[in-house]
Scaffold this motif. Structure first.
Motif, PDB file in Angstrom:
ATOM      1  N   VAL A  47       0.830  -1.209   0.000  1.00 37.14           N
ATOM      2  CA  VAL A  47       0.000   0.000   0.000  1.00 37.14           C
ATOM      3  C   VAL A  47       0.858   1.251   0.000  1.00 37.14           C
ATOM      4  CG1 VAL A  47      -1.741   1.313   1.289  1.00 37.14           C
ATOM      5  CG2 VAL A  47      -1.939  -1.180   1.098  1.00 37.14           C
ATOM      6  N   ASP A  48       1.907   1.290   0.824  1.00 37.73           N
ATOM      7  CA  ASP A  48       2.770   2.471   0.879  1.00 37.73           C
ATOM      8  C   ASP A  48       3.461   2.709  -0.458  1.00 37.73           C
ATOM      9  OD1 ASP A  48       2.738   3.523   3.712  1.00 37.73           O
ATOM     10  OD2 ASP A  48       3.147   1.417   4.097  1.00 37.73           O
ATOM     11  N   GLU A  49       3.890   1.645  -1.108  1.00 38.50           N
ATOM     12  CA  GLU A  49       4.520   1.760  -2.421  1.00 38.50           C
ATOM     13  C   GLU A  49       3.551   2.358  -3.431  1.00 38.50           C
ATOM     14  OE1 GLU A  49       7.433  -1.190  -4.397  1.00 38.50           O
ATOM     15  OE2 GLU A  49       5.440  -1.932  -4.944  1.00 38.50           O
ATOM     16  N   ALA A  50       2.310   1.893  -3.406  1.00 39.53           N
ATOM     17  CA  ALA A  50       1.300   2.387  -4.342  1.00 39.53           C
ATOM     18  C   ALA A  50       1.057   3.880  -4.154  1.00 39.53           C
ATOM     19  CB  ALA A  50      -0.002   1.604  -4.169  1.00 39.53           C
ATOM     20  N   VAL A  51       0.924   4.314  -2.904  1.00 37.48           N
ATOM     21  CA  VAL A  51       0.648   5.734  -2.630  1.00 37.48           C
ATOM     22  C   VAL A  51       1.855   6.590  -2.989  1.00 37.48           C
ATOM     23  CG1 VAL A  51       0.035   7.428  -0.870  1.00 37.48           C
ATOM     24  CG2 VAL A  51      -1.049   5.169  -0.846  1.00 37.48           C
ATOM     25  N   LEU A  52       3.042   6.120  -2.673  1.00 39.00           N
ATOM     26  CA  LEU A  52       4.263   6.884  -2.929  1.00 39.00           C
ATOM     27  C   LEU A  52       4.497   7.110  -4.426  1.00 39.00           C
ATOM     28  CD1 LEU A  52       6.993   8.094  -1.863  1.00 39.00           C
ATOM     29  CD2 LEU A  52       7.958   5.793  -2.184  1.00 39.00           C
ATOM     30  N   LEU A  53       4.275   6.079  -5.234  1.00 37.55           N
ATOM     31  CA  LEU A  53       4.676   6.136  -6.637  1.00 37.55           C
ATOM     32  C   LEU A  53       3.587   6.615  -7.595  1.00 37.55           C
ATOM     33  CD1 LEU A  53       6.629   2.743  -6.921  1.00 37.55           C
ATOM     34  CD2 LEU A  53       7.577   5.015  -6.520  1.00 37.55           C
ATOM     35  N   GLY A  83      -7.348   8.778  -6.947  1.00 37.08           N
ATOM     36  CA  GLY A  83      -6.361   9.725  -7.444  1.00 37.08           C
ATOM     37  C   GLY A  83      -5.447  10.183  -6.321  1.00 37.08           C
ATOM     38  N   ILE A  84      -4.136  10.211  -6.577  1.00 35.37           N
ATOM     39  CA  ILE A  84      -3.151  10.612  -5.567  1.00 35.37           C
ATOM     40  C   ILE A  84      -2.637  12.014  -5.916  1.00 35.37           C
ATOM     41  CG2 ILE A  84      -1.016  10.016  -4.375  1.00 35.37           C
ATOM     42  CD1 ILE A  84      -3.252   7.960  -4.016  1.00 35.37           C
ATOM     43  N   GLU A  85      -3.138  13.005  -5.227  1.00 42.14           N
ATOM     44  CA  GLU A  85      -2.784  14.394  -5.524  1.00 42.14           C
ATOM     45  C   GLU A  85      -1.700  14.879  -4.566  1.00 42.14           C
ATOM     46  OE1 GLU A  85      -6.347  16.695  -5.622  1.00 42.14           O
ATOM     47  OE2 GLU A  85      -7.269  15.482  -7.209  1.00 42.14           O
ATOM     48  N   LEU A  86      -0.529  14.279  -4.734  1.00 37.29           N
ATOM     49  CA  LEU A  86       0.657  14.677  -3.975  1.00 37.29           C
ATOM     50  C   LEU A  86       1.683  15.226  -4.954  1.00 37.29           C
ATOM     51  CD1 LEU A  86       1.011  11.533  -1.650  1.00 37.29           C
ATOM     52  CD2 LEU A  86       0.167  13.791  -0.972  1.00 37.29           C
ATOM     53  N   GLU A  87       2.272  16.373  -4.614  1.00 42.63           N
ATOM     54  CA  GLU A  87       3.213  17.015  -5.522  1.00 42.63           C
ATOM     55  C   GLU A  87       4.436  16.132  -5.752  1.00 42.63           C
ATOM     56  OE1 GLU A  87       2.116  18.370  -2.686  1.00 42.63           O
ATOM     57  OE2 GLU A  87       0.582  19.745  -3.477  1.00 42.63           O
ATOM     58  N   ARG A  88       5.001  16.253  -6.938  1.00 41.37           N
ATOM     59  CA  ARG A  88       6.264  15.589  -7.258  1.00 41.37           C
ATOM     60  C   ARG A  88       7.355  16.642  -7.387  1.00 41.37           C
ATOM     61  NH1 ARG A  88       5.483  10.206  -8.804  1.00 41.37           N
ATOM     62  NH2 ARG A  88       3.379   9.637  -9.419  1.00 41.37           N
ATOM     63  N   PRO A  89       8.605  16.291  -7.065  1.00 40.96           N
ATOM     64  CA  PRO A  89       9.089  14.997  -6.555  1.00 40.96           C
ATOM     65  C   PRO A  89       8.621  14.735  -5.133  1.00 40.96           C
ATOM     66  CG  PRO A  89      10.859  16.613  -6.511  1.00 40.96           C
ATOM     67  CD  PRO A  89       9.710  17.274  -7.204  1.00 40.96           C
ATOM     68  N   ARG A  90       8.488  13.452  -4.810  1.00 35.94           N
ATOM     69  CA  ARG A  90       7.988  13.036  -3.504  1.00 35.94           C
ATOM     70  C   ARG A  90       9.127  12.505  -2.643  1.00 35.94           C
ATOM     71  NH1 ARG A  90       2.670   9.818  -5.932  1.00 35.94           N
ATOM     72  NH2 ARG A  90       1.616  11.695  -6.730  1.00 35.94           N
ATOM     73  N   GLU A  91       9.153  12.949  -1.400  1.00 40.20           N
ATOM     74  CA  GLU A  91      10.166  12.513  -0.438  1.00 40.20           C
ATOM     75  C   GLU A  91       9.489  11.671   0.633  1.00 40.20           C
ATOM     76  OE1 GLU A  91      13.344  12.956  -0.703  1.00 40.20           O
ATOM     77  OE2 GLU A  91      13.324  14.326  -2.427  1.00 40.20           O
ATOM     78  N   ARG A  92       9.890  10.414   0.750  1.00 38.72           N
ATOM     79  CA  ARG A  92       9.193   9.487   1.640  1.00 38.72           C
ATOM     80  C   ARG A  92       9.203   9.940   3.099  1.00 38.72           C
ATOM     81  NH1 ARG A  92      10.121   4.380   0.571  1.00 38.72           N
ATOM     82  NH2 ARG A  92      11.200   4.734  -1.396  1.00 38.72           N
ATOM     83  N   ASP A 132       4.592  12.036   7.623  1.00 40.33           N
ATOM     84  CA  ASP A 132       3.751  12.828   8.522  1.00 40.33           C
ATOM     85  C   ASP A 132       2.743  13.686   7.758  1.00 40.33           C
ATOM     86  OD1 ASP A 132       5.063  11.914  10.850  1.00 40.33           O
ATOM     87  OD2 ASP A 132       6.710  13.324  10.481  1.00 40.33           O
ATOM     88  N   ASP A 133       2.594  13.431   6.460  1.00 42.63           N
ATOM     89  CA  ASP A 133       1.671  14.207   5.632  1.00 42.63           C
ATOM     90  C   ASP A 133       0.252  13.656   5.788  1.00 42.63           C
ATOM     91  OD1 ASP A 133       0.120  14.872   3.118  1.00 42.63           O
ATOM     92  OD2 ASP A 133       1.940  16.013   2.722  1.00 42.63           O
ATOM     93  N   ALA A 134      -0.685  14.517   6.144  1.00 43.22           N
ATOM     94  CA  ALA A 134      -2.066  14.084   6.397  1.00 43.22           C
ATOM     95  C   ALA A 134      -2.709  13.512   5.139  1.00 43.22           C
ATOM     96  CB  ALA A 134      -2.891  15.251   6.923  1.00 43.22           C
ATOM     97  N   ARG A 135      -2.402  14.095   3.975  1.00 43.08           N
ATOM     98  CA  ARG A 135      -2.985  13.592   2.727  1.00 43.08           C
ATOM     99  C   ARG A 135      -2.459  12.197   2.401  1.00 43.08           C
ATOM    100  NH1 ARG A 135      -0.965  17.841  -1.312  1.00 43.08           N
ATOM    101  NH2 ARG A 135       0.858  17.480   0.030  1.00 43.08           N
ATOM    102  N   TYR A 136      -1.157  12.005   2.576  1.00 40.40           N
ATOM    103  CA  TYR A 136      -0.559  10.689   2.330  1.00 40.40           C
ATOM    104  C   TYR A 136      -1.233   9.627   3.206  1.00 40.40           C
ATOM    105  CZ  TYR A 136       2.922   6.933   2.359  1.00 40.40           C
ATOM    106  OH  TYR A 136       3.547   5.706   2.272  1.00 40.40           O
ATOM    107  N   ASN A 137      -1.380   9.932   4.469  1.00 39.77           N
ATOM    108  CA  ASN A 137      -1.991   8.970   5.388  1.00 39.77           C
ATOM    109  C   ASN A 137      -3.469   8.752   5.099  1.00 39.77           C
ATOM    110  OD1 ASN A 137       0.173   8.090   7.339  1.00 39.77           O
ATOM    111  ND2 ASN A 137       0.397  10.307   7.538  1.00 39.77           N
ATOM    112  N   HIS A 138      -4.142   9.782   4.577  1.00 35.81           N
ATOM    113  CA  HIS A 138      -5.540   9.628   4.162  1.00 35.81           C
ATOM    114  C   HIS A 138      -5.635   8.648   2.986  1.00 35.81           C
ATOM    115  CE1 HIS A 138      -9.601  10.491   2.773  1.00 35.81           C
ATOM    116  NE2 HIS A 138      -9.091  10.803   1.587  1.00 35.81           N
ATOM    117  N   TYR A 139      -4.781   8.842   1.971  1.00 34.38           N
ATOM    118  CA  TYR A 139      -4.801   7.943   0.812  1.00 34.38           C
ATOM    119  C   TYR A 139      -4.487   6.509   1.243  1.00 34.38           C
ATOM    120  CZ  TYR A 139      -4.638  12.189  -2.092  1.00 34.38           C
ATOM    121  OH  TYR A 139      -4.912  13.386  -2.687  1.00 34.38           O
TER     122      TYR A 139
END
Length: 302
Positions: A201-207, A227-236, A241-248
């Motif tokens: 799951v973490d890999e899917a959200v990150l990439l 849809g994963i609306e996280l800006e790129r480049p992404r730093e793990r 601690d990103d609320a959106r990442y944890n929501h996804y």
């Protein structure tokens, strides 16, 4: 006029023959993918993820519907769609350089000079940080390094679509993290369309740009698309601690473990044993390994 999708799966269903009659692995799968998108397919084992990938690769023909790439139906493997499996499928008697050269010669014969081919091979080795090991054979390098060479071989074919079937699933956590970072760099540089199967799951959200969540089989289909609306480049480390990442992450987990609970033993028995690699009933791990090697060569050969 509506713009045509780069890659489109339309009403895709597929049946496999079994002793008990046709087994419907996929049912009415519809998906449009834009050029340069990074798509992850996730779901429990047996949900048809690999079958979807194999249809896009041209290794399976859908019983109903089909896949369209740039307006042309996909009917067979081709160099515009390169495949990377969990099993690296490198030829053991060839060096890292020679494994990549094998594909490059097939795709660019008559289009590039020997010097241009050499430069192109070295460029792709550099992309995956493997220039230092170009003369080593597979048995002389680690699992993570083998997978880097497999990715370089796929990229050297200059594919429009990169298909990845759990490419980091057999690696330790640290090596997996390094390769995930490398893949993000490569995707940012080249802009290939990527479809990746994962159970992580973490890999899917990150990439991913979008995560396609598959329902349980038999007759699996797309359950939800996130849809994963996280800006790129992404730093793990920042995303931890990103609320959106944890929501996804939470949304995917809810789908997998609340809305799509693990298939019961009764259902698995009724549908026949299924290989998580192939999505087909009744295939053994040894057969899967043989298939992976044969498939890679077949795709390389175009």
């Amino acid at each position: 006029m509506k713009e045509q999708a780069h890659l489109e799966l339309t009403r895709v269903s597929i049946d496999f023959p079994t002793d008990n009659g046709p087994f419907r692995a996929l049912d009415n799968v519809n998906l449009k993918i834009d050029e340069g998108e990074f798509i992850s397919l996730i779901g429990h084992s047996g949900c048809g993820k690999s079958t979807v990938l194999n249809i896009v690769a041209g290794l399976h023909r859908a019983t109903e519907g089909g896949a369209i790439l740039n307006g042309k139906e996909v009917t067979e493997p081709g160099p515009e769609r390169a495949v990377v499996f969990q099993n690296h499928s490198l030829l053991p008697w060839l060096s890292a350089y020679e494994n990549i050269e094998l594909g490059v010669k097939q795709v660019f014969k008559g289009k590039k000079s020997k010097a241009e081919m050499r430069e192109w091979i070295e460029h792709n080795l550099e992309l995956v940080h493997m220039t230092h090991a170009k003369d080593k054979r597979p048995d002389e390098i680690s699992g993570g390094m083998k997978q880097r060479v497999g990715i370089a071989r796929a990229l050297a074919m200059q594919p429009e679509v990169l298909l990845m079937d759990e490419p980091f699933g057999a690696l330790d956590a640290l090596t997996r993290a390094h390769l995930q970072d490398s893949l993000m760099e490569i995707h940012a540089t080249l802009g290939n369309t990527v479809i990746m199967i994962t159970h992580d799951v973490d890999e899917a959200v990150l990439l991913s740009d979008r995560i396609v969540m598959m329902s349980n089989g038999p007759a699996a289909t797309i359950g939800e698309i996130l849809g994963i609306e996280l800006e790129r480049p992404r730093e793990r480390l920042e995303l931890a601690d990103d609320a959106r990442y944890n929501h996804y992450r939470s949304e995917v987990l809810k789908f997998l473990y609340e809305r799509q609970k693990r298939p019961s033993e009764d259902n698995e028995h009724a549908s026949g044993p299924e290989s998580p690699e192939t999505g087909q009933p009744g295939s053994s791990s040894e057969e899967d390994a043989q298939r992976e090697s044969a498939t890679t060569l077949r795709v390389v050969a175009g």
